[in-house]
Write a protein that holds these residues in place. Structure first.
Motif, PDB file in Angstrom:
ATOM      1  N   TRP A  60      34.446 -71.095 -43.437  1.00  0.00           N
ATOM      2  CA  TRP A  60      33.610 -70.883 -42.260  1.00  0.00           C
ATOM      3  C   TRP A  60      33.339 -72.200 -41.541  1.00  0.00           C
ATOM      4  O   TRP A  60      33.487 -72.291 -40.327  1.00  0.00           O
ATOM      5  N   SER A  61      32.949 -73.229 -42.265  1.00  0.00           N
ATOM      6  CA  SER A  61      32.594 -74.494 -41.620  1.00  0.00           C
ATOM      7  C   SER A  61      33.804 -75.164 -40.971  1.00  0.00           C
ATOM      8  O   SER A  61      33.670 -75.802 -39.935  1.00  0.00           O
ATOM      9  N   VAL A  62      34.983 -74.981 -41.545  1.00  0.00           N
ATOM     10  CA  VAL A  62      36.201 -75.559 -40.981  1.00  0.00           C
ATOM     11  C   VAL A  62      36.616 -74.831 -39.705  1.00  0.00           C
ATOM     12  O   VAL A  62      37.082 -75.455 -38.754  1.00  0.00           O
ATOM     13  N   GLU A  70      33.293 -63.115 -30.979  1.00  0.00           N
ATOM     14  CA  GLU A  70      33.440 -61.812 -31.628  1.00  0.00           C
ATOM     15  C   GLU A  70      33.878 -61.981 -33.087  1.00  0.00           C
ATOM     16  O   GLU A  70      33.362 -61.304 -33.976  1.00  0.00           O
ATOM     17  N   THR A  71      34.801 -62.872 -33.337  1.00  0.00           N
ATOM     18  CA  THR A  71      35.274 -63.117 -34.704  1.00  0.00           C
ATOM     19  C   THR A  71      34.156 -63.714 -35.553  1.00  0.00           C
ATOM     20  O   THR A  71      33.971 -63.331 -36.707  1.00  0.00           O
ATOM     21  N   ARG A  72      33.396 -64.644 -34.986  1.00  0.00           N
ATOM     22  CA  ARG A  72      32.266 -65.233 -35.720  1.00  0.00           C
ATOM     23  C   ARG A  72      31.241 -64.159 -36.078  1.00  0.00           C
ATOM     24  O   ARG A  72      30.744 -64.108 -37.200  1.00  0.00           O
ATOM     25  N   ASN A  73      30.931 -63.287 -35.132  1.00  0.00           N
ATOM     26  CA  ASN A  73      29.976 -62.210 -35.392  1.00  0.00           C
ATOM     27  C   ASN A  73      30.497 -61.251 -36.452  1.00  0.00           C
ATOM     28  O   ASN A  73      29.742 -60.820 -37.333  1.00  0.00           O
ATOM     29  N   ASN A  74      31.776 -60.892 -36.366  1.00  0.00           N
ATOM     30  CA  ASN A  74      32.379 -60.019 -37.374  1.00  0.00           C
ATOM     31  C   ASN A  74      32.312 -60.663 -38.756  1.00  0.00           C
ATOM     32  O   ASN A  74      32.025 -59.999 -39.744  1.00  0.00           O
TER      33      ASN A  74
END
Length: 90
Positions: A60-62, A70-74
């Motif tokens: 996630w951090s990378v 949208e991808t971050r929320n998913n």
């Protein structure tokens, strides 16, 4: 959450691709082998069973700064269900 129905592998793959990393590049950044990244992204049950939150946090951090909203929320929605915890641990 059932490992077989988990969307986590797809979301992790999307994060990596949107961040512009190959499997090998991401593997180096999170401390895995390229084969393990591939197994996780291809929903191999044995890889998902051993997937630890520290690996997911590194992934996630990378990738998060370059991934689409949208991808971050998913990712956040899926990870809460998969690991059954609150998002402030990310």
């Amino acid at each position: 959450m059932d490992l077989q129905s988990s969307e986590l592998p797809v979301i992790l793959r999307n994060l990596r691709k949107e961040a512009g990393y190959t499997q090998g590049e991401l593997a180096l950044r999170v401390g895995l082998s390229r084969e393990t990244v591939s197994a996780i992204e291809n929903n191999k049950p044995e890889s998902l069973r051993t997937l630890q939150i520290e690996v997911v946090k590194k992934w996630w951090s990378v990738c998060r700064t370059k991934a689409k909203e949208e991808t971050r929320n998913n990712f956040v929605n899926q990870i809460v269900g998969y690991f059954k915890f609150i998002t402030d641990r990310l």
